[in-house]
Design a protein around this motif. Structure first.
Motif: not given
Length: 298
Positions: A189-196, A198-199, A201-205, A209-222
């Motif tokens: 639910l936390r993931l879905a609400r962040l995407v829904a 607009g916080d 953007d999985l399609e452009r992530l 941001h590159g692989a390291a930046g994408a990983a950093e943003r995803l790892l920030a999600i509990k």
């Protein structure tokens, strides 16, 4: 309004349909997928529109069809390419390990091996969360419930894999009634609400941001850890250099490659160090590790 389009996708020489068929057919009772012979049908929500993706695989091409209950999403064609496993070219890894005593024999024993992707990044990431720390059979059952609870029907009668907005409308108790742990439900639910909202953007992530930046943003999600991130990079984005050292099956395979059938499983640090030698093609290294065990498709 039903909108349909038909076209063909050329397949590379030596393409092996079995890999795509096994991945998309891993749930024989799946509401969103049907695999018959070399024919794959996949129902998924794309930009809010129930869409049926159809693949009929032949020797040198796949006949493709997109049947949408509304406007066809621009990313529908890319979804079909992903489903065929064409995003990652296995040739660079094969060339890299041509003289490698460990992987060269594996490449020879598994010709045409490819990494098959989910239709969307959101599907890959939610599947990774669903499958965390449980066996594959239970994970498949949970995924089926997830689709039935959050998805929507296509005109064909198949049930579409949901998008973030559909999942965001659920609550943890609804998922809990379907045997989801509280932690797993809250992460989804936390993931879905962040995407829904607009916080995120999985399609452009990855592009932005590159692989390291994408990983950093995803790892920030509990609730999302390194294994989930690498799985999403692999199955969602088709990123060629994912380090799957956190995957138990990959570590088991490394132990066998280095020490035979009774070789000890390396720890996380040892497995990570082993895989570093195969940069920037670690995704295919993991794929051959799985193949060496005859591991179930996940």
């Amino acid at each position: 309004m039903q909108v349909s389009t038909r076209f063909a996708i050329a397949l590379p020489a030596g393409y092996v349909p079995a890999h795509a068929l096994a991945f998309h057919g891993r749930d024989a009772n799946g509401p969103a997928e049907r695999v018959e012979g070399t024919h794959i049908r996949k129902a998924v929500l794309l930009d809010g529109v129930p869409t049926l993706l159809d693949l009929a695989i032949h020797d040198d091409h796949a006949d493709c069809a997109i049947d949408a209950d509304g406007p066809v999403a621009a990313r529908a064609r890319a979804a079909l390419v992903n489903m065929l496993g064409l995003a990652i070219d296995p040739a660079p890894f094969a060339a890299m390990v041509a003289g490698d005593a460990l992987f060269a024999p594996l490449v020879g024993r598994h010709p045409g091996l490819r990494v098959i992707q989910a239709a969307t990044v959101f599907e890959a990431l939610t599947w990774a969360v669903i499958g965390q720390q449980i066996n594959l059979a239970f994970a498949i059952a949970l995924r089926r419930s997830f689709i039935e609870l959050a998805g929507r029907p296509h005109a064909s009668g198949m049930w579409c894999y949901p998008e973030a907005a559909d999942v965001a409308r659920l609550d943890a108790d609804q998922l809990g009634m379907r045997k989801f742990s509280r932690a797993k439900a809250e992460t989804l639910l936390r993931l879905a609400r962040l995407v829904a909202d607009g916080d995120l953007d999985l399609e452009r992530l990855l592009d932005e941001h590159g692989a390291a930046g994408a990983a950093e943003r995803l790892l920030a999600i509990k609730g999302i850890g390194p294994w989930t991130v690498n799985y999403a990079l692999l199955r969602g984005y088709g990123y060629p250099d994912c380090s799957l050292h956190g995957d138990v099956a990959v570590r088991n395979a490394i132990g066998r490659l280095l020490g035979g059938a009774d070789g000890p499983r390396p720890d996380l640090r040892e497995a990570e160090a082993f895989l570093l030698a195969y940069r920037p093609q670690r995704t295919m290294a993991a794929a051959y590790c799985w193949a060496s065990l005859g591991a179930p498709v996940a």
